[in-house]
Design a protein around this motif. Sequence first.
Motif, short mmCIF file in Angstrom:
data_model
loop_
_atom_site.label_atom_id
_atom_site.label_comp_id
_atom_site.label_asym_id
_atom_site.label_seq_id
_atom_site.Cartn_x
_atom_site.Cartn_y
_atom_site.Cartn_z
N ASN A 166 0.86 -1.18 0.00
CA ASN A 166 0.00 0.00 0.00
C ASN A 166 0.90 1.24 0.00
O ASN A 166 1.46 1.61 1.03
CB ASN A 166 -0.91 0.00 1.22
CG ASN A 166 -1.88 1.18 1.23
OD1 ASN A 166 -1.92 1.97 0.29
ND2 ASN A 166 -2.68 1.29 2.29
N VAL A 220 -5.38 3.66 5.05
CA VAL A 220 -5.48 2.21 5.24
C VAL A 220 -6.37 1.60 4.17
O VAL A 220 -7.46 2.11 3.87
CB VAL A 220 -6.03 1.88 6.64
CG1 VAL A 220 -6.21 0.37 6.80
CG2 VAL A 220 -5.10 2.42 7.72
N LYS A 271 -8.77 -1.29 3.55
CA LYS A 271 -9.52 -2.16 4.44
C LYS A 271 -10.05 -3.40 3.71
O LYS A 271 -10.36 -3.36 2.53
CB LYS A 271 -10.68 -1.39 5.09
CG LYS A 271 -10.20 -0.27 6.03
CD LYS A 271 -11.37 0.39 6.72
CE LYS A 271 -10.89 1.43 7.73
NZ LYS A 271 -10.15 0.81 8.84
N SER A 272 -10.13 -4.48 4.48
CA SER A 272 -10.72 -5.75 4.01
C SER A 272 -10.09 -6.22 2.70
O SER A 272 -10.77 -6.53 1.72
CB SER A 272 -12.24 -5.60 3.84
OG SER A 272 -12.84 -5.25 5.07
N SER A 319 0.45 -5.80 8.11
CA SER A 319 -1.00 -5.74 7.98
C SER A 319 -1.68 -6.44 9.16
O SER A 319 -1.09 -7.30 9.81
CB SER A 319 -1.44 -6.39 6.66
OG SER A 319 -0.85 -5.72 5.57
N VAL A 336 -8.25 -9.13 9.81
CA VAL A 336 -9.54 -8.82 10.45
C VAL A 336 -10.53 -9.96 10.34
O VAL A 336 -11.53 -9.99 11.05
CB VAL A 336 -10.12 -7.52 9.86
CG1 VAL A 336 -9.25 -6.33 10.22
CG2 VAL A 336 -10.29 -7.61 8.35
N SER A 342 -9.27 -11.69 5.46
CA SER A 342 -9.02 -10.38 4.86
C SER A 342 -8.15 -9.60 5.85
O SER A 342 -8.07 -9.92 7.04
CB SER A 342 -10.32 -9.66 4.54
OG SER A 342 -11.10 -9.50 5.71
N TRP A 343 -7.50 -8.55 5.34
CA TRP A 343 -6.54 -7.77 6.11
C TRP A 343 -6.82 -6.27 5.92
O TRP A 343 -7.35 -5.84 4.89
CB TRP A 343 -5.11 -8.04 5.63
CG TRP A 343 -4.54 -9.38 5.97
CD1 TRP A 343 -3.75 -9.70 7.02
CD2 TRP A 343 -4.70 -10.58 5.22
NE1 TRP A 343 -3.39 -11.01 6.98
CE2 TRP A 343 -3.96 -11.60 5.88
CE3 TRP A 343 -5.39 -10.91 4.04
CZ2 TRP A 343 -3.90 -12.90 5.42
CZ3 TRP A 343 -5.33 -12.21 3.58
CH2 TRP A 343 -4.59 -13.20 4.27
N ASP A 344 -6.42 -5.51 6.91
CA ASP A 344 -6.30 -4.06 6.77
C ASP A 344 -4.81 -3.76 6.56
O ASP A 344 -3.98 -4.07 7.42
CB ASP A 344 -6.79 -3.32 8.02
CG ASP A 344 -8.31 -3.36 8.15
OD1 ASP A 344 -8.97 -3.78 7.18
OD2 ASP A 344 -8.82 -3.01 9.24
N PRO A 381 -1.94 -1.08 6.20
CA PRO A 381 -1.72 0.33 6.52
C PRO A 381 -1.12 1.10 5.34
O PRO A 381 -0.51 0.50 4.44
CB PRO A 381 -0.76 0.29 7.71
CG PRO A 381 -0.08 -1.04 7.60
CD PRO A 381 -1.08 -1.97 6.99
N SER A 383 -10.44 -4.85 -2.35
CA SER A 383 -10.55 -4.15 -1.07
C SER A 383 -11.97 -3.64 -0.95
O SER A 383 -12.74 -3.65 -1.93
CB SER A 383 -9.54 -3.01 -0.99
OG SER A 383 -9.59 -2.36 0.27
N SER A 384 -12.33 -3.17 0.25
CA SER A 384 -13.73 -2.81 0.50
C SER A 384 -14.16 -1.57 -0.25
O SER A 384 -15.25 -1.50 -0.79
CB SER A 384 -13.95 -2.63 2.00
OG SER A 384 -13.11 -1.58 2.50
#
Length: 446
Positions: A200, A205, A207-208, A231, A234, A250-252, A254, A289-290
């Motif tokens: 990233n 961030v 998300k998901s 990461s 979540v 899934s991950w967040d 940063p 991602s979300s």
Amino acid sequence: MGPNLPRSRLTSLLVLMMLSTLALGACGPSANSRLVISQSTDAPSGSDHKGHLSPGSFTGITLSIRNTGAGPARGLTVEDLLPAGFHYYELTTLGGNAIRTATSEPAAQGNPAWGTWTIPAGNGNIVSALVISFRVQAAVKPGDYVNQVKLTTSTPSDIDQGNGAGLVVEPRPSLVLAVAAATGQVTTGSLATYVISVSNVGSAVAKSVAISVSLAPGFLYSSTTAYEGNSIRVSSIDPPANSLLPLWSSWDVPGAVNGGPGLLRLTFAARVLPAVAPGVYNLTAAVTSSKDVPAQTIGNTAPVAVGKSTRVPITMTVAPTAPYAPQNGTVTYVITVENDSTDAAQAVTVTDTLPQGFSFKSTNGIVINGKNAGSRLQPTAGSATPQWGPFIIPAGGFNGATLVITFTANVNGASLGPHPNVVSGNSSNAQITGGSDQSPVTITAT
């Protein structure tokens, strides 16, 4: 003129006077060209009529240069004055009715410039123009930017600059997906190991974040051997054994901090079934991602050669220049790409997936067949997956043609012991197998 002047003499004098008048007119000022510049961008437009994009992403810019004057514009060269932090990547199209009189192309680095053209004068309903479309990589720093253009001509011309293309790099996530095979050659019945990295480079961030893979026929997911990066997971969804389409979620992830991107990296193994025929096999990977992050898909990547007799004409290796490095020190790597085929490898990009706790510092040199070369992809300091290219590697044949990239990485927080490095590549017309270093660098306490 007296009344006794012979008629023939009078006629000659009148002709000379008419010719002198025409000659004086020809020496007068010629009609000038008038060049009008307009710009547009592929980036989605906001209510401010500017293109909005995420940090480090790619977008297209189109320059339209119209000649609305009464005379042709000769000896025209076009230089695009990119905003700070933007990088030229590639030309996509040339259009219009301009006549190219000489060819000059953009250098590997710096502002792109093209030449040389004559744009005819407009004629009634016919619009005379030169249209240049190209792709650039946006800056990673959020902010408002304006693209400008510089024209030069060999004949007098009025130039209307128009409005520059407004570009807004927004403070939002920006994911970079990289996939590599840890070894370029496997045998049937064994395991192929792959490394997927999601960086990233944005300032927010992501998300998901979820990762999915479509394996080649005859390859079945076996196990996930490592999760790395900063990461935060979540939710825990892992692929079942023997899956053809493994999915992890899934991950967040940063955003970048002090130039270092957020990182999610996973390593997994796939079983190669005994019936798989010798050949080169790829996979397709995707990341989602979300919100605020478009889905990304990379196809025909991470090639693996199955069978000892399989000949892969373009191979890639990586190796450290020293066997040991201290914590908080540096490591220098050498990537070598060799083309043994009879065709040039076009649009070659090289990606290094550095070990956990390593980050890119600087490029020391890029050489193709002993001659210095440039890269339009410029890795940012702190990157976990530096990338270079695009390159053209000439046909090598029996002797081989080589691309050699030397770079330095920082060691920050890596644990003691050996740390394999993985390199991969892509090309528009060639299969390139990568792999990991055969003698990984060992990190020591001092």
